[in-house]
Design a protein around this motif. Structure first.
Motif, PDB file in Angstrom:
ATOM      1  N   THR A  85      19.051 -22.440  31.975  1.00  0.00           N
ATOM      2  CA  THR A  85      18.820 -21.083  31.506  1.00  0.00           C
ATOM      3  C   THR A  85      18.441 -21.181  30.046  1.00  0.00           C
ATOM      4  OG1 THR A  85      20.538 -20.343  33.017  1.00  0.00           O
ATOM      5  CG2 THR A  85      19.819 -18.778  31.356  1.00  0.00           C
ATOM      6  N   SER A  86      17.253 -20.705  29.714  1.00  0.00           N
ATOM      7  CA  SER A  86      16.765 -20.964  28.363  1.00  0.00           C
ATOM      8  C   SER A  86      16.521 -19.713  27.545  1.00  0.00           C
ATOM      9  CB  SER A  86      15.479 -21.789  28.430  1.00  0.00           C
ATOM     10  OG  SER A  86      14.511 -21.073  29.155  1.00  0.00           O
ATOM     11  N   SER A  87      17.173 -18.662  27.869  1.00  0.00           N
ATOM     12  CA  SER A  87      16.876 -17.460  27.098  1.00  0.00           C
ATOM     13  C   SER A  87      18.138 -16.736  26.649  1.00  0.00           C
ATOM     14  CB  SER A  87      15.975 -16.532  27.910  1.00  0.00           C
ATOM     15  OG  SER A  87      16.462 -16.380  29.218  1.00  0.00           O
ATOM     16  N   PHE A  88      18.813 -17.345  25.673  1.00  0.00           N
ATOM     17  CA  PHE A  88      19.992 -16.723  25.074  1.00  0.00           C
ATOM     18  C   PHE A  88      19.765 -16.520  23.593  1.00  0.00           C
ATOM     19  CE2 PHE A  88      22.030 -18.881  28.698  1.00  0.00           C
ATOM     20  CZ  PHE A  88      22.831 -17.867  29.185  1.00  0.00           C
ATOM     21  N   GLY A  89      20.233 -15.389  23.096  1.00  0.00           N
ATOM     22  CA  GLY A  89      20.373 -15.200  21.665  1.00  0.00           C
ATOM     23  C   GLY A  89      21.825 -15.503  21.327  1.00  0.00           C
ATOM     24  N   ALA A  90      22.071 -16.018  20.131  1.00  0.00           N
ATOM     25  CA  ALA A  90      23.441 -16.382  19.753  1.00  0.00           C
ATOM     26  C   ALA A  90      23.904 -15.567  18.557  1.00  0.00           C
ATOM     27  CB  ALA A  90      23.529 -17.873  19.435  1.00  0.00           C
ATOM     28  N   LYS A 136      18.972  -8.837  26.666  1.00  0.00           N
ATOM     29  CA  LYS A 136      20.043  -7.899  26.311  1.00  0.00           C
ATOM     30  C   LYS A 136      20.354  -7.886  24.817  1.00  0.00           C
ATOM     31  CE  LYS A 136      21.547  -6.329  30.344  1.00  0.00           C
ATOM     32  NZ  LYS A 136      21.826  -4.926  30.619  1.00  0.00           N
ATOM     33  N   VAL A 137      19.544  -8.549  23.983  1.00  0.00           N
ATOM     34  CA  VAL A 137      19.886  -8.609  22.560  1.00  0.00           C
ATOM     35  C   VAL A 137      19.897  -7.226  21.921  1.00  0.00           C
ATOM     36  CG1 VAL A 137      19.175 -11.006  22.226  1.00  0.00           C
ATOM     37  CG2 VAL A 137      17.534  -9.181  21.810  1.00  0.00           C
ATOM     38  N   SER A 138      18.993  -6.350  22.346  1.00  0.00           N
ATOM     39  CA  SER A 138      18.974  -4.998  21.796  1.00  0.00           C
ATOM     40  C   SER A 138      20.286  -4.272  22.092  1.00  0.00           C
ATOM     41  CB  SER A 138      17.794  -4.217  22.381  1.00  0.00           C
ATOM     42  OG  SER A 138      17.797  -2.895  21.922  1.00  0.00           O
ATOM     43  N   ASP A 139      20.720  -4.358  23.342  1.00  0.00           N
ATOM     44  CA  ASP A 139      21.973  -3.707  23.735  1.00  0.00           C
ATOM     45  C   ASP A 139      23.161  -4.313  22.997  1.00  0.00           C
ATOM     46  OD1 ASP A 139      20.498  -2.191  25.556  1.00  0.00           O
ATOM     47  OD2 ASP A 139      20.890  -3.577  27.208  1.00  0.00           O
ATOM     48  N   LYS A 142      23.122  -3.208  19.220  1.00  0.00           N
ATOM     49  CA  LYS A 142      23.483  -1.788  19.134  1.00  0.00           C
ATOM     50  C   LYS A 142      24.982  -1.591  19.387  1.00  0.00           C
ATOM     51  CE  LYS A 142      22.483   2.686  21.139  1.00  0.00           C
ATOM     52  NZ  LYS A 142      22.128   3.387  22.346  1.00  0.00           N
ATOM     53  N   ALA A 143      25.510  -2.238  20.430  1.00  0.00           N
ATOM     54  CA  ALA A 143      26.924  -2.071  20.776  1.00  0.00           C
ATOM     55  C   ALA A 143      27.834  -2.556  19.652  1.00  0.00           C
ATOM     56  CB  ALA A 143      27.236  -2.826  22.074  1.00  0.00           C
ATOM     57  N   LEU A 144      27.495  -3.686  19.055  1.00  0.00           N
ATOM     58  CA  LEU A 144      28.341  -4.229  17.990  1.00  0.00           C
ATOM     59  C   LEU A 144      28.282  -3.380  16.725  1.00  0.00           C
ATOM     60  CD1 LEU A 144      27.592  -7.985  18.625  1.00  0.00           C
ATOM     61  CD2 LEU A 144      29.815  -6.846  18.919  1.00  0.00           C
ATOM     62  N   VAL A 145      27.092  -2.927  16.355  1.00  0.00           N
ATOM     63  CA  VAL A 145      26.955  -2.078  15.159  1.00  0.00           C
ATOM     64  C   VAL A 145      27.707  -0.762  15.370  1.00  0.00           C
ATOM     65  CG1 VAL A 145      25.315  -0.742  13.775  1.00  0.00           C
ATOM     66  CG2 VAL A 145      24.825  -3.141  14.335  1.00  0.00           C
ATOM     67  N   ILE A 151      26.783  -6.787  10.720  1.00  0.00           N
ATOM     68  CA  ILE A 151      25.801  -7.834  11.009  1.00  0.00           C
ATOM     69  C   ILE A 151      24.995  -8.022   9.735  1.00  0.00           C
ATOM     70  CG2 ILE A 151      23.826  -8.527  12.408  1.00  0.00           C
ATOM     71  CD1 ILE A 151      24.972  -6.808  14.679  1.00  0.00           C
ATOM     72  N   VAL A 152      25.053  -9.220   9.189  1.00  0.00           N
ATOM     73  CA  VAL A 152      24.474  -9.448   7.858  1.00  0.00           C
ATOM     74  C   VAL A 152      22.973  -9.680   7.870  1.00  0.00           C
ATOM     75  CG1 VAL A 152      26.642 -10.287   6.893  1.00  0.00           C
ATOM     76  CG2 VAL A 152      25.029 -11.916   7.865  1.00  0.00           C
ATOM     77  N   ASN A 153      22.401  -9.969   9.027  1.00  0.00           N
ATOM     78  CA  ASN A 153      20.957 -10.231   9.077  1.00  0.00           C
ATOM     79  C   ASN A 153      20.301  -9.456  10.216  1.00  0.00           C
ATOM     80  OD1 ASN A 153      22.269 -11.816  10.997  1.00  0.00           O
ATOM     81  ND2 ASN A 153      20.755 -13.447  10.894  1.00  0.00           N
ATOM     82  N   LEU A 154      20.351  -8.142  10.120  1.00  0.00           N
ATOM     83  CA  LEU A 154      19.781  -7.291  11.164  1.00  0.00           C
ATOM     84  C   LEU A 154      18.279  -7.486  11.325  1.00  0.00           C
ATOM     85  CD1 LEU A 154      21.706  -3.946  10.668  1.00  0.00           C
ATOM     86  CD2 LEU A 154      21.625  -5.313  12.740  1.00  0.00           C
ATOM     87  N   ASP A 155      17.612  -8.059  10.314  1.00  0.00           N
ATOM     88  CA  ASP A 155      16.166  -8.227  10.367  1.00  0.00           C
ATOM     89  C   ASP A 155      15.749  -9.559  10.991  1.00  0.00           C
ATOM     90  OD1 ASP A 155      17.181  -9.748   8.307  1.00  0.00           O
ATOM     91  OD2 ASP A 155      15.527  -9.347   6.946  1.00  0.00           O
ATOM     92  N   ASN A 156      16.663 -10.267  11.588  1.00  0.00           N
ATOM     93  CA  ASN A 156      16.391 -11.571  12.196  1.00  0.00           C
ATOM     94  C   ASN A 156      15.230 -11.471  13.179  1.00  0.00           C
ATOM     95  OD1 ASN A 156      16.658 -13.604  14.361  1.00  0.00           O
ATOM     96  ND2 ASN A 156      18.345 -14.318  13.087  1.00  0.00           N
ATOM     97  N   GLU A 157      14.272 -12.414  13.077  1.00  0.00           N
ATOM     98  CA  GLU A 157      13.059 -12.380  13.914  1.00  0.00           C
ATOM     99  C   GLU A 157      13.341 -12.398  15.405  1.00  0.00           C
ATOM    100  OE1 GLU A 157       9.689 -14.987  13.297  1.00  0.00           O
ATOM    101  OE2 GLU A 157      10.080 -14.884  11.139  1.00  0.00           O
ATOM    102  N   LEU A 158      14.232 -13.268  15.868  1.00  0.00           N
ATOM    103  CA  LEU A 158      14.511 -13.373  17.289  1.00  0.00           C
ATOM    104  C   LEU A 158      15.022 -12.047  17.844  1.00  0.00           C
ATOM    105  CD1 LEU A 158      14.670 -15.413  19.714  1.00  0.00           C
ATOM    106  CD2 LEU A 158      17.082 -15.666  19.124  1.00  0.00           C
ATOM    107  N   TRP A 159      15.679 -11.282  17.005  1.00  0.00           N
ATOM    108  CA  TRP A 159      16.313 -10.045  17.436  1.00  0.00           C
ATOM    109  C   TRP A 159      15.464  -8.812  17.092  1.00  0.00           C
ATOM    110  CZ3 TRP A 159      21.457 -10.138  19.527  1.00  0.00           C
ATOM    111  CH2 TRP A 159      21.989 -11.420  19.629  1.00  0.00           C
ATOM    112  N   GLN A 160      14.249  -9.014  16.579  1.00  0.00           N
ATOM    113  CA  GLN A 160      13.365  -7.901  16.246  1.00  0.00           C
ATOM    114  C   GLN A 160      12.956  -7.173  17.504  1.00  0.00           C
ATOM    115  OE1 GLN A 160      12.393  -6.425  13.340  1.00  0.00           O
ATOM    116  NE2 GLN A 160      13.967  -7.766  12.510  1.00  0.00           N
ATOM    117  N   GLY A 161      12.630  -5.908  17.333  1.00  0.00           N
ATOM    118  CA  GLY A 161      12.240  -5.117  18.470  1.00  0.00           C
ATOM    119  C   GLY A 161      13.442  -4.700  19.297  1.00  0.00           C
ATOM    120  N   SER A 162      14.590  -5.069  18.780  1.00  0.00           N
ATOM    121  CA  SER A 162      15.814  -4.711  19.499  1.00  0.00           C
ATOM    122  C   SER A 162      16.614  -3.747  18.654  1.00  0.00           C
ATOM    123  CB  SER A 162      16.634  -5.952  19.808  1.00  0.00           C
ATOM    124  OG  SER A 162      16.858  -6.740  18.671  1.00  0.00           O
TER     125      SER A 162
END
Length: 162
Positions: A85-90, A136-139, A142-145, A151-162
């Motif tokens: 499985t190769s699609s996780f955000g950490a 599910k990175v967007s969800d 959002k849930a954590l915020v 979250i100190v780096n909300l502008d992180n590229e991998l998580w953009q668009g989320s």
């Protein structure tokens, strides 16, 4: 459940590389090609942001990494039937966390559960990591915020668009 207390050690970082989970059977020897690949990754090719976690239990060997695996796992001597499985955000808890603290991981994953975000947790001596499917990175963010986590780096590229 919001963080147990507001301190920089509990701030969250969205790691900027996708992570892969490779599950191998525990009843077989680790192919030497996998061992050689891991050695190269751990020591020779390690970068400052390299992430490799290897866990062996009586039931499985799990390898989680943000490093590139060969396109063809057969090149590592791994059968085509091995789940990959190769699609996780950490998400990393800043840490280091004192070992007497309790409930940090629980407090972090409850809002993810409520948002129906599946998780894969990894703990180290210093901190906790929670992996979530990239779909599910967007969800997750959002849930954590909304739950009060910083979250100190909300502008992180991998998580953009989320």
């Amino acid at each position: 459940m919001p963080p147990p207390f507001d301190t920089p050690e509990l701030h969250l970082h969205l790691l900027n590389k996708a992570h892969t989970l490779l599950r191998l059977p525990s009843n077989e020897d680790l192919p030497s090609s996998v061992s050689n690949w891991l050695t190269r990754c751990l020591w020779a090719g390690a970068t400052a942001d390299a992430f490799i976690s290897i866990t062996r239990t009586p039931d499985e060997v799990s390898i989680v990494t943000n490093l590139s695996l060969p396109d063809n796992l057969k090149d590592l001597g791994v059968s085509a039937e091995v789940p990959l499985t190769s699609s996780f955000g950490a998400i990393k808890v800043q840490g280091p966390l004192a070992h007497h603290l309790t409930g940090i991981l629980n407090a972090m994953i409850l809002p993810l559960r409520d948002a129906q975000v599946p998780i894969f947790a990894i703990s180290t001596a210093d901190t906790d990591y929670v992996l979530v499917p990239l779909s599910k990175v967007s969800d997750a963010k959002k849930a954590l915020v909304e739950d009060g986590w910083t979250i100190v780096n909300l502008d992180n590229e991998l998580w953009q668009g989320s």
